[in-house]
Design a protein around this motif. Structure first.
Motif, PDB file in Angstrom:
ATOM      1  N   ALA A 186       3.692  -1.760  -3.608  1.00  0.00           N
ATOM      2  CA  ALA A 186       2.950  -1.684  -4.874  1.00  0.00           C
ATOM      3  C   ALA A 186       1.466  -1.794  -4.587  1.00  0.00           C
ATOM      4  CB  ALA A 186       3.364  -2.819  -5.800  1.00  0.00           C
ATOM      5  N   ARG A 187       0.688  -1.203  -5.461  1.00  0.00           N
ATOM      6  CA  ARG A 187      -0.751  -1.461  -5.444  1.00  0.00           C
ATOM      7  C   ARG A 187      -0.947  -2.660  -6.362  1.00  0.00           C
ATOM      8  NH1 ARG A 187      -2.602   2.306  -1.553  1.00  0.00           N
ATOM      9  NH2 ARG A 187      -1.678   4.312  -1.993  1.00  0.00           N
ATOM     10  N   PHE A 188      -1.603  -3.668  -5.891  1.00  0.00           N
ATOM     11  CA  PHE A 188      -1.768  -4.892  -6.671  1.00  0.00           C
ATOM     12  C   PHE A 188      -3.189  -5.413  -6.460  1.00  0.00           C
ATOM     13  CE2 PHE A 188      -0.776  -9.585  -7.143  1.00  0.00           C
ATOM     14  CZ  PHE A 188      -0.538  -9.536  -8.509  1.00  0.00           C
ATOM     15  N   PRO A 189      -4.167  -4.751  -7.123  1.00  0.00           N
ATOM     16  CA  PRO A 189      -5.577  -5.107  -6.882  1.00  0.00           C
ATOM     17  C   PRO A 189      -5.911  -6.558  -7.246  1.00  0.00           C
ATOM     18  CG  PRO A 189      -5.361  -3.408  -8.608  1.00  0.00           C
ATOM     19  CD  PRO A 189      -4.014  -3.600  -8.015  1.00  0.00           C
ATOM     20  N   GLY A 234      -4.892  11.831   4.545  1.00  0.00           N
ATOM     21  CA  GLY A 234      -5.616  11.128   5.610  1.00  0.00           C
ATOM     22  C   GLY A 234      -6.691  10.192   5.083  1.00  0.00           C
ATOM     23  N   ARG A 235      -6.865  10.189   3.774  1.00  0.00           N
ATOM     24  CA  ARG A 235      -7.944   9.401   3.150  1.00  0.00           C
ATOM     25  C   ARG A 235      -9.276   9.717   3.824  1.00  0.00           C
ATOM     26  NH1 ARG A 235      -6.212   3.943   0.281  1.00  0.00           N
ATOM     27  NH2 ARG A 235      -6.186   2.953   2.314  1.00  0.00           N
ATOM     28  N   HIS A 236      -9.849   8.757   4.560  1.00  0.00           N
ATOM     29  CA  HIS A 236     -11.156   9.040   5.161  1.00  0.00           C
ATOM     30  C   HIS A 236     -11.043   9.292   6.656  1.00  0.00           C
ATOM     31  CE1 HIS A 236     -12.559   8.103   1.265  1.00  0.00           C
ATOM     32  NE2 HIS A 236     -11.983   6.918   1.323  1.00  0.00           N
ATOM     33  N   GLY A 288       0.827  -1.214   0.000  1.00  0.00           N
ATOM     34  CA  GLY A 288       0.000   0.000   0.000  1.00  0.00           C
ATOM     35  C   GLY A 288       0.854   1.254   0.000  1.00  0.00           C
ATOM     36  N   GLY A 289       0.289   2.355   0.455  1.00  0.00           N
ATOM     37  CA  GLY A 289       1.036   3.610   0.510  1.00  0.00           C
ATOM     38  C   GLY A 289       2.179   3.495   1.507  1.00  0.00           C
ATOM     39  N   ASP A 290       3.363   3.983   1.143  1.00  0.00           N
ATOM     40  CA  ASP A 290       4.486   3.877   2.085  1.00  0.00           C
ATOM     41  C   ASP A 290       4.345   4.910   3.196  1.00  0.00           C
ATOM     42  OD1 ASP A 290       5.007   6.119   0.570  1.00  0.00           O
ATOM     43  OD2 ASP A 290       7.155   5.749   0.412  1.00  0.00           O
ATOM     44  N   GLY A 324       1.505  -2.359   6.545  1.00  0.00           N
ATOM     45  CA  GLY A 324       0.736  -1.526   5.617  1.00  0.00           C
ATOM     46  C   GLY A 324      -0.523  -0.981   6.254  1.00  0.00           C
ATOM     47  N   GLY A 325      -1.379  -0.433   5.413  1.00  0.00           N
ATOM     48  CA  GLY A 325      -2.623   0.156   5.903  1.00  0.00           C
ATOM     49  C   GLY A 325      -3.788  -0.819   5.859  1.00  0.00           C
ATOM     50  N   ASP A 326      -5.007  -0.304   5.938  1.00  0.00           N
ATOM     51  CA  ASP A 326      -6.158  -1.210   6.048  1.00  0.00           C
ATOM     52  C   ASP A 326      -6.368  -2.050   4.787  1.00  0.00           C
ATOM     53  OD1 ASP A 326      -6.980   1.000   4.651  1.00  0.00           O
ATOM     54  OD2 ASP A 326      -8.792   1.350   5.838  1.00  0.00           O
ATOM     55  N   GLY A 327      -5.995  -1.515   3.616  1.00  0.00           N
ATOM     56  CA  GLY A 327      -6.073  -2.317   2.388  1.00  0.00           C
ATOM     57  C   GLY A 327      -5.149  -3.530   2.472  1.00  0.00           C
ATOM     58  N   SER A 328      -3.947  -3.286   2.956  1.00  0.00           N
ATOM     59  CA  SER A 328      -2.977  -4.376   3.107  1.00  0.00           C
ATOM     60  C   SER A 328      -3.459  -5.395   4.135  1.00  0.00           C
ATOM     61  CB  SER A 328      -1.630  -3.813   3.538  1.00  0.00           C
ATOM     62  OG  SER A 328      -1.218  -2.828   2.617  1.00  0.00           O
ATOM     63  N   TYR A 329      -4.124  -4.906   5.161  1.00  0.00           N
ATOM     64  CA  TYR A 329      -4.704  -5.806   6.169  1.00  0.00           C
ATOM     65  C   TYR A 329      -5.741  -6.736   5.522  1.00  0.00           C
ATOM     66  CZ  TYR A 329      -2.881  -3.799  10.578  1.00  0.00           C
ATOM     67  OH  TYR A 329      -2.093  -3.419  11.637  1.00  0.00           O
TER      68      TYR A 329
HETATM   69  P1  ADP Z   1      -3.124   0.548   2.196  1.00  0.00           P
HETATM   70  O1  ADP Z   1      -2.580  -0.756   2.688  1.00  0.00           O
HETATM   71  O2  ADP Z   1      -2.145   1.663   2.401  1.00  0.00           O
HETATM   72  O3  ADP Z   1      -4.501   0.838   2.744  1.00  0.00           O
HETATM   73  P2  ADP Z   1      -4.285  -0.204  -0.410  1.00  0.00           P
HETATM   74  O4  ADP Z   1      -5.672   0.025   0.011  1.00  0.00           O
HETATM   75  O5  ADP Z   1      -3.859   0.219  -1.760  1.00  0.00           O
HETATM   76  O6  ADP Z   1      -3.224   0.464   0.590  1.00  0.00           O
HETATM   77  O7  ADP Z   1      -4.005  -1.773  -0.298  1.00  0.00           O
HETATM   78  C1  ADP Z   1      -2.719  -2.292  -0.580  1.00  0.00           C
HETATM   79  C2  ADP Z   1      -2.803  -3.599  -1.282  1.00  0.00           C
HETATM   80  O8  ADP Z   1      -3.467  -4.578  -0.462  1.00  0.00           O
HETATM   81  C3  ADP Z   1      -3.616  -3.585  -2.579  1.00  0.00           C
HETATM   82  O9  ADP Z   1      -2.910  -3.070  -3.671  1.00  0.00           O
HETATM   83  C4  ADP Z   1      -3.897  -5.080  -2.733  1.00  0.00           C
HETATM   84  O10 ADP Z   1      -2.765  -5.758  -3.227  1.00  0.00           O
HETATM   85  C5  ADP Z   1      -4.142  -5.524  -1.282  1.00  0.00           C
HETATM   86  N1  ADP Z   1      -5.591  -5.526  -0.993  1.00  0.00           N
HETATM   87  C6  ADP Z   1      -6.400  -4.457  -0.786  1.00  0.00           C
HETATM   88  N2  ADP Z   1      -7.691  -4.837  -0.606  1.00  0.00           N
HETATM   89  C7  ADP Z   1      -7.714  -6.185  -0.715  1.00  0.00           C
HETATM   90  C8  ADP Z   1      -8.731  -7.193  -0.618  1.00  0.00           C
HETATM   91  N3  ADP Z   1     -10.014  -6.868  -0.405  1.00  0.00           N
HETATM   92  N4  ADP Z   1      -8.367  -8.480  -0.770  1.00  0.00           N
HETATM   93  C9  ADP Z   1      -7.082  -8.817  -1.002  1.00  0.00           C
HETATM   94  N5  ADP Z   1      -6.085  -7.931  -1.093  1.00  0.00           N
HETATM   95  C10 ADP Z   1      -6.369  -6.638  -0.960  1.00  0.00           C
END
Ligand code: ADP
Length: 319
Positions: free
Chosen positions: A71-74, A170-172, A10-12, A101-106
């Motif tokens: 990296a962002r890797f959707p 701060g995103r949301h 996610g975002g560094d 990482g952040g909540d997306g990485s979680y």
């Molecule tokens: P951050 O971790 O800073 O919140 P992102 O939201 O971009 O950043 O999430 C980082 C990465 O986590 C994404 O690019 C993807 O690889 C993975 N990710 C995010 N959401 C999901 C999900 N629902 N299921 C699986 N992997 C996810």
């Protein structure tokens, strides 16, 4: 447990390197092997994985960004992609993974955990928007960056009787904006957790100017409004030069502060300790200055970081 992996995703944020170092040296001191995975979940899928040594993390404690890359890797939302990732981990004999990482990485770590692969999450983001922790790694470093920008803008705004609008990341989550508004002495903190009334803001600023204010500093969290459009409206209403500054990615860079280095080091070592104790599927946090861990699935699905109503209220009294 003998072998673990670590990645940043996610975002560094400043302090991620200190967290990686904490994981690596914490693990080596317990005779575990540590593998670095480059570029987040993308590297996991592409098998961009390398054994790390004590030396691999020399001279990084003071550096912003992440030495492992991010990296962002959707595509990681797809189960097939994750199955390949788990296959790669097993090929190297890596039994558990630390995700910084952040909540997306979680979310990614949660999915792997649900597929039977144990992960530990470490909160690394400047946004401070991760459940289960009072502070994320990088938040206070970014806060200092925002404050120094406000201080500089204040000098020149005051000289020119100018109104300054500053867009903060701060995103949301409004934490960065609220804390910066208090520490930087801004007049307004517009945050996503509170309703935004544009005309009320414009009238308030106009009233302040009419009452003799020399200048005004307004902080706005990103994604709420177009700050350049807002500045035109305020300028039209007040007749005062109004400028908007979008701080952008400068907020994400720079050397981590002492607090973030210590926090990241603690969390890195703690994550390894949890794995040694047999925990998986947890996320690490600091609450009331104590290291804690929560179920990562429960944290993602049911917990939200509570809005800091008290800090917001204090800020309102100081403007
Ligand atoms: P951050 O971790 O800073 O919140 P992102 O939201 O971009 O950043 O999430 C980082 C990465 O986590 C994404 O690019 C993807 O690889 C993975 N990710 C995010 N959401 C999901 C999900 N629902 N299921 C699986 N992997 C996810």
């Amino acid at each position: 447990i003998k072998k673990i992996g670590v990645l940043t995703s996610g975002g560094d944020s400043p302090g991620m390197n200190a967290a990686i170092r904490g994981v690596v040296r914490g693990a080596l001191s317990e005779n575990l092997e540590v593998y670095g995975i480059y570029d987040g979940y993308q590297g996991l899928y592409e098998d961009n994985i390398e054994l790390l040594t004590r030396r691999s993390v020399s001279d990084v404690i003071n550096r912003g960004g992440t030495m492992l890359g991010s990296a962002r890797f959707p595509q990681f939302k797809e189960e097939e992609i994750r199955l390949k990732a788990i296959e790669n981990l097993k090929k190297h004999g890596i039994e558990a993974l630390v995700v910084i990482g952040g909540d997306g990485s979680y979310m990614g770590a949660k999915c792997l955990t649900e597929m039977g692969y144990p992960c530990i999450g470490i909160p690394g983001t400047i946004d401070n928007d991760v459940p289960g922790t009072d502070y994320t790694i990088g938040f206070l470093t970014a806060l200092n960056c925002v404050i120094s920008a406000i201080d500089r803008l204040r000098d020149t705004s005051s000289s020119h009787r100018r109104i300054s609008i500053i867009e903060v990341m701060g995103r949301h989550c409004g934490d960065l904006t609220i804390a910066a508004s208090i520490a930087g002495g801004a007049e307004y903190a517009i945050v996503p957790e509170k309703p935004y009334d544009e005309s009320e803001l414009v009238e308030g600023v106009a009233e302040g100017i009419a009452n003799g204010k020399k200048h005004s500093i307004i902080l706005v969290t990103e994604h709420i409004t177009d700050v350049h459009e807002l500045s035109k409206k305020i300028e039209a209403r007040t007749g005062r030069e109004t400028r908007a500054t979008v701080l952008g990615h400068v907020q994400r860079g720079g050397a981590p502060t002492a607090f973030d280095r210590v926090l990241a080091s603690r969390m890195g070592v703690y994550a390894v300790d949890l794995l040694i104790q047999g925990f998986g599927g947890r996320c690490v946090g600091i609450q009331k200055d104590e290291l804690v861990h929560h179920d990562i699935i429960d944290a993602i699905e049911n917990k939200r970081r509570p809005f800091n109503e008290e800090l917001y209220r204090i800020g309102q009294k100081l403007f």
